[in-house]
Design a protein around this motif. Structure first.
Motif, mmCIF file in Angstrom:
data_model
loop_
_atom_site.group_PDB
_atom_site.id
_atom_site.type_symbol
_atom_site.label_atom_id
_atom_site.label_comp_id
_atom_site.label_asym_id
_atom_site.label_seq_id
_atom_site.Cartn_x
_atom_site.Cartn_y
_atom_site.Cartn_z
ATOM 1 N N ARG A 11 0.799 -1.230 0.000
ATOM 2 C CA ARG A 11 0.000 0.000 0.000
ATOM 3 C C ARG A 11 0.828 1.275 0.000
ATOM 4 O O ARG A 11 0.263 2.363 0.016
ATOM 5 C CB ARG A 11 -0.940 -0.007 1.211
ATOM 6 N N ASP A 34 -2.098 -8.373 -1.709
ATOM 7 C CA ASP A 34 -2.730 -7.337 -0.899
ATOM 8 C C ASP A 34 -4.215 -7.671 -0.772
ATOM 9 O O ASP A 34 -4.848 -8.087 -1.751
ATOM 10 C CB ASP A 34 -2.566 -5.948 -1.515
ATOM 11 N N GLU A 36 -6.822 -5.719 -0.149
ATOM 12 C CA GLU A 36 -7.838 -4.744 -0.547
ATOM 13 C C GLU A 36 -7.611 -4.099 -1.898
ATOM 14 O O GLU A 36 -8.522 -3.976 -2.711
ATOM 15 C CB GLU A 36 -7.917 -3.621 0.501
ATOM 16 N N ASP A 37 -6.393 -3.632 -2.118
ATOM 17 C CA ASP A 37 -6.134 -2.734 -3.244
ATOM 18 C C ASP A 37 -4.968 -3.281 -4.057
ATOM 19 O O ASP A 37 -3.844 -3.364 -3.579
ATOM 20 C CB ASP A 37 -5.802 -1.338 -2.720
ATOM 21 N N TRP A 163 -7.262 5.556 3.718
ATOM 22 C CA TRP A 163 -6.729 5.078 4.996
ATOM 23 C C TRP A 163 -5.618 5.980 5.536
ATOM 24 O O TRP A 163 -5.396 6.041 6.748
ATOM 25 C CB TRP A 163 -6.226 3.640 4.889
#
Length: 341
Positions: A11, A34, A36-37, A163
């Motif tokens: 991230r 990863d 999420e992204d 985030w």
């Protein structure tokens, strides 16, 4: 020894330096994951021609020896504990933990001693900084009295994920940025931090209520040496000159200085270090020649994995992390938007 490594949590772009250094040293990447992204993960996959992995379990296996991580900051401690269970050593982009609970969990993993943990804090390995420390250790400025460190950063909010602006997930300006300088304080002085008093302020981005953009900490070392460290997110987006990133060290017999300036010929920032004593033939001080860089945060971590004595150890990681978290938890907070009616 050749290792298989992987990335869990991709991230922040700092992870690129870990991947590149590991590949340059001849190690093999088992994959990037990863939860999420996938944006940065896919960029790294294409840049380094390494696999993209769909399930984290594929990487927490005995055939993978080392994990690198630039996960969302408050998720890193979960990954550290997963690596301990799987037997993987792990090196992380800073910070390793974001609150007191995470700090206690990190300390417990380190005390059990099953894996090595590294943190990508590079300043103590830079040639300009090692040259400066060598002169200080040799007594060039006498005994250290006070240190001032300022570390402004560019925010570029449109380029950052949500985030980053969450206190819970990111940790906040003090924990995210001043972890570097807490480590530098201990390293340059050879002393331990025994007391901090801190403030944090918010002057921008009201849409992110718990994102604070400036932090300042007064620090006392165990021998009475004092320090002030400062970080903010206010470097202008168009600014090329890094001169506001500075370290000034006052001693009983002179001053030491580290700074960053923009080199127009090279088109990038350059560092310098200077000793000023007020005597001799050079009233403007003596500029130091940088040392050849023989180690990095990653190579030092690999030394510890190999069973050698590292320069940057669990003790150092824990001490810098504790100092930032204690300063964050006790900070006086001021939100400019609370006073606008």
């Amino acid at each position: 020894m050749s290792y298989r490594f992987a990335v869990i949590g991709c991230r922040h772009g700092h992870i690129r330096s870990f991947i590149k250094e590991m590949l340059d040293k001849g190690h093999t990447c088992a994959g990037i994951y990863d939860a999420e992204d996938w944006k940065l993960a896919r960029q790294c996959v294409e840049l380094y021609n390494v696999p993209l992995v769909d399930h984290v379990e594929e990487l927490l296996v005995p055939s993978v020896h080392i994990i690198g991580s630039s996960a969302v900051n408050n998720e890193k401690i979960d990954i550290i504990e997963a690596c301990e269970r799987g037997g993987q050593h792990i090196v992380l982009d800073k910070p390793a933990v974001t609150d007191g609970d995470g700090l206690r969990r990190l300390e417990a993993v380190m005390e059990r001693g099953r894996i090595q943990i590294g943190l990508m804090l590079p300043k103590r390995f830079w040639g300009t900084m090692t040259a400066l420390k060598r002169e200080i250790d040799a007594g060039a400025i006498g005994d250290i009295v006070h240190l001032y460190i300022t570390s402004p950063h560019k925010l570029l909010p449109a380029t950052r994920d949500a985030w980053h602006f969450s206190k819970k997930r990111n940790g906040g300006v003090l924990i995210d940025l001043l972890i570097h300088d807490m480590d530098v304080l201990r390293w340059l002085t050879g002393k331990e931090i025994v007391m901090t008093q801190s403030v944090m302020s918010k002057t921008i981005l009201p849409e992110y209520p718990d994102f604070y953009d400036t932090a300042a900490v007064q620090v006392m070392m165990d021998d009475g040496t004092t320090a002030q460290v400062h970080a903010d997110w206010h470097t202008p987006a168009t600014n090329k000159d890094g001169r506001f990133s500075r370290i000034v060290i006052a001693g009983t017999e002179g001053y030491a200085e580290y700074g960053v300036v923009y080199d127009a010929k090279q088109g990038k920032n350059a560092t310098y270090a200077r000793i000023t004593r007020g005597d001799g033939d050079d009233p403007d001080g003596t500029f130091l020649k940088p040392d050849a860089e023989t180690a990095s945060a990653v190579s030092d971590f690999l030394d510890r994995v190999d069973g050698k004595q590292g320069l940057f150890t669990h003790v150092d990681i824990l001490a810098a992390s504790r100092a930032t978290i204690e300063a964050d938890e006790s900070a006086v907070i001021r939100n400019r938007f609370d006073f606008k009616h």
